[in-house]
Design a protein around this motif. Structure first.
Motif, PDB file in Angstrom:
ATOM      1  N   THR A  80      -2.057  31.639  30.253  1.00 48.94           N
ATOM      2  CA  THR A  80      -1.229  30.748  30.335  1.00 48.94           C
ATOM      3  C   THR A  80      -0.855  29.939  29.352  1.00 48.94           C
ATOM      4  OG1 THR A  80      -2.659  29.262  31.127  1.00 48.94           O
ATOM      5  CG2 THR A  80      -1.697  31.036  32.873  1.00 48.94           C
ATOM      6  N   SER A 139       2.162  26.771  27.625  1.00 52.05           N
ATOM      7  CA  SER A 139       2.720  25.188  28.189  1.00 52.05           C
ATOM      8  C   SER A 139       4.326  25.804  28.061  1.00 52.05           C
ATOM      9  CB  SER A 139       1.903  23.838  28.088  1.00 52.05           C
ATOM     10  OG  SER A 139       2.340  23.738  26.852  1.00 52.05           O
ATOM     11  N   SER A 140       4.883  26.707  26.405  1.00 50.80           N
ATOM     12  CA  SER A 140       6.021  26.607  26.607  1.00 50.80           C
ATOM     13  C   SER A 140       6.565  28.015  26.096  1.00 50.80           C
ATOM     14  CB  SER A 140       6.162  25.566  25.158  1.00 50.80           C
ATOM     15  OG  SER A 140       5.472  26.120  24.389  1.00 50.80           O
ATOM     16  N   ASP A 141       7.225  28.688  25.978  1.00 48.51           N
ATOM     17  CA  ASP A 141       7.895  29.671  26.109  1.00 48.51           C
ATOM     18  C   ASP A 141       7.468  30.087  24.154  1.00 48.51           C
ATOM     19  OD1 ASP A 141       9.477  30.673  28.231  1.00 48.51           O
ATOM     20  OD2 ASP A 141      11.112  29.135  27.315  1.00 48.51           O
ATOM     21  N   VAL A 160       4.458  31.166  31.698  1.00 46.33           N
ATOM     22  CA  VAL A 160       4.762  29.166  31.352  1.00 46.33           C
ATOM     23  C   VAL A 160       4.178  28.421  32.532  1.00 46.33           C
ATOM     24  CG1 VAL A 160       6.136  28.280  30.340  1.00 46.33           C
ATOM     25  CG2 VAL A 160       6.510  30.337  29.664  1.00 46.33           C
ATOM     26  N   THR A 161       3.303  27.467  32.638  1.00 49.32           N
ATOM     27  CA  THR A 161       2.880  27.044  33.484  1.00 49.32           C
ATOM     28  C   THR A 161       3.914  25.731  34.355  1.00 49.32           C
ATOM     29  OG1 THR A 161       1.982  25.676  32.016  1.00 49.32           O
ATOM     30  CG2 THR A 161      -0.052  27.239  33.083  1.00 49.32           C
ATOM     31  N   SER A 162       5.073  25.648  33.370  1.00 41.07           N
ATOM     32  CA  SER A 162       5.497  24.510  33.927  1.00 41.07           C
ATOM     33  C   SER A 162       7.007  24.776  34.728  1.00 41.07           C
ATOM     34  CB  SER A 162       6.530  23.754  33.005  1.00 41.07           C
ATOM     35  OG  SER A 162       6.968  25.066  32.199  1.00 41.07           O
ATOM     36  N   ARG A 163       6.687  26.781  34.634  1.00 42.57           N
ATOM     37  CA  ARG A 163       7.888  26.947  35.776  1.00 42.57           C
ATOM     38  C   ARG A 163       7.478  27.829  36.757  1.00 42.57           C
ATOM     39  NH1 ARG A 163      10.324  28.692  30.701  1.00 42.57           N
ATOM     40  NH2 ARG A 163       9.887  31.083  30.331  1.00 42.57           N
ATOM     41  N   GLU A 164       6.668  28.227  36.588  1.00 48.33           N
ATOM     42  CA  GLU A 164       5.346  29.936  37.633  1.00 48.33           C
ATOM     43  C   GLU A 164       4.343  28.863  38.141  1.00 48.33           C
ATOM     44  OE1 GLU A 164       6.414  33.650  35.572  1.00 48.33           O
ATOM     45  OE2 GLU A 164       5.956  32.496  34.109  1.00 48.33           O
ATOM     46  N   LYS A 165       4.111  29.413  39.413  1.00 45.57           N
ATOM     47  CA  LYS A 165       2.930  29.198  40.184  1.00 45.57           C
ATOM     48  C   LYS A 165       1.541  30.647  39.705  1.00 45.57           C
ATOM     49  CE  LYS A 165       0.216  28.359  44.363  1.00 45.57           C
ATOM     50  NZ  LYS A 165      -0.472  27.448  43.819  1.00 45.57           N
ATOM     51  N   ARG A 188       1.511  34.846  40.420  1.00 44.07           N
ATOM     52  CA  ARG A 188       2.339  35.708  39.352  1.00 44.07           C
ATOM     53  C   ARG A 188       1.024  36.531  39.251  1.00 44.07           C
ATOM     54  NH1 ARG A 188       5.031  38.573  37.299  1.00 44.07           N
ATOM     55  NH2 ARG A 188       5.280  38.591  34.677  1.00 44.07           N
TER      56      ARG A 188
END
Ligand SMILES: NC(=O)c1ccc[n+]([C@@H]2O[C@H](COP(=O)([O-])OP(=O)(O)OC[C@H]3O[C@@H](n4cnc5c(N)ncnc54)[C@H](OP(=O)(O)O)[C@@H]3O)[C@@H](O)[C@H]2O)c1
Length: 324
Positions: free
Chosen positions: A170, A172-174, A190-195, A199
């Motif tokens: 995991t 936090s950014s691309d 990317v934790t801001s977009r996916e659970k 995943r």
């Protein structure tokens, strides 16, 4: 007189002071080390903030590499001029020079620079025990590591990949996802977009993973349990987002008779023979190039506060060192 970082009250990075202090000759069993590079670790922020209470006033830091300047009575393993490194002992590594018990030190191989030594002792020995002892990774395993682009994270990704694992990590950014990928992470999330648990189930065909290495703590703990297959091992080894709240152990039964451990490096290195074996294995994977040490941030020692601010704001990747 050597200069060092000290704090007399807990709080934000601004409590760190740059001061001069006398340094006595090393006592029996001690070695005086002139630091050439000092490691910055997340645990240093817990000591500074008060999350892990320490008697005040206090020095800070538990990791450095340097040159032996003098040895105390009874020390036979080290001599002036030796290149050494350590992770442990009383707080005080954020200093130009210090005395430390000889049993904390290892000799730094010529293949590693002082910066690499200071970067790798705490984070690399942690990766060693996590992957080789807490849950011994087998070829074909799929594992989950949180904060995959961090100091411990980039080392774990490369080492686990070398052991034949598929690595889910995991970030936090691309940008951090790309960095993790370059270090062996097969599936950055990317934790801001996916659970994360959803995943992980997708990647593992619904099965879940045999181990989660979770250093984020409060924000990720419950969802990490949901990533595990039955009888899986939850390794909670840090609190970057805050400590994990209390919970009912029966939850572990309900979620698949899970195992939970909350390890800390210093128990794994307590016996000198273990420390030397672990460091030997670590230095081998670094010297062979299997694990590259990414020192991505460097600060003058007196600017330790800037290093802490960057680490806590998630602006760093890989390892951070302070240069005396
Ligand atoms: N138990 C042990 O023996 C042991 C030994 C060494 C280290 N550790 C633990 O391992 C972890 C990693 O240590 P490290 O020195 O290598 O640090 P690091 O991973 O380089 O930095 C921490 C990372 O955690 C992530 N994070 C997630 N939530 C966060 C939050 N709320 N605030 C700040 N960061 C957050 C960030 O990555 P993203 O931005 O990608 O989320 C950040 O870059 C720490 O928790 C540390 O305490 C434990």
């Amino acid at each position: 007189m050597p200069r060092l970082i000290r704090f007399d009250r807990t709080g934000g990075p601004d409590v760190l002071q740059w001061v001069e202090a006398g340094l006595a000759a090393p006592a029996a069993g001690e070695v005086q080390v002139r630091h050439r590079a000092v490691g910055v670790n997340f645990i240093d922020t817990y000591h500074r903030s008060g999350l892990y209470p320490v008697p005040l006033p206090s020095g800070l830091g538990q990791e450095a590499a340097g040159i032996v300047e003098a040895v105390g009575e009874g020390v036979t393993e080290f001599a002036p001029g030796d290149r050494v490194a350590y992770a442990g002992g009383p707080l005080g590594a954020y200093s130009e020079a210090r005395n430390i018990a000889a049993h904390e030190l290892v000799k730094l191989p010529d293949a590693l620079s002082f910066e690499q030594g200071a970067a790798v002792m705490m984070q690399g020995l942690t990766a060693q025990y996590l992957l080789r002892r807490t849950y011994r990774v087998q070829p074909g395993d799929t594992i989950l590591i949180h904060a995959a682009a961090g100091g411990v994270g980039l080392i774990v990704c490369q080492w686990a990949k070398g052991l034949g694992a598929t690595v889910i990590g995991t970030v936090s950014s691309d940008e951090k996802a790309e960095l993790a990928r370059q270090h062996g992470c097969d599936h950055p999330i990317v934790t801001s977009r996916e659970k994360v648990s959803a995943r992980v189930r997708e990647i593992t065909g619904g099965e879940g993973v045999p181990v989660v290495y979770d250093s984020v703590g409060r924000d990720t703990f419950m969802d990490s349990l949901a990533c595990l297959r039955p009888l899986g091992m939850m390794v909670s080894f840090g609190n970057a987002s805050g400590p994990v709240p209390a919970f009912e152990p029966a939850l572990l039964a309900k979620m698949g008779s899970l195992f939970l451990t909350r390890p800390t490096l210093f128990h794994y290195t307590a016996r000198r023979a273990d420390l030397l074996a672990m460091a030997g294995e670590l230095f081998d994977v670094v010297a062979s190039g299997q694990v590259r040490i990414s020192v991505n941030q460097r600060y003058p020692l007196e600017d330790a506060a800037l290093a802490h601010a960057a680490l806590e704001a998630r602006r760093t990747t890989g390892s951070t060192v302070l240069i005396p």
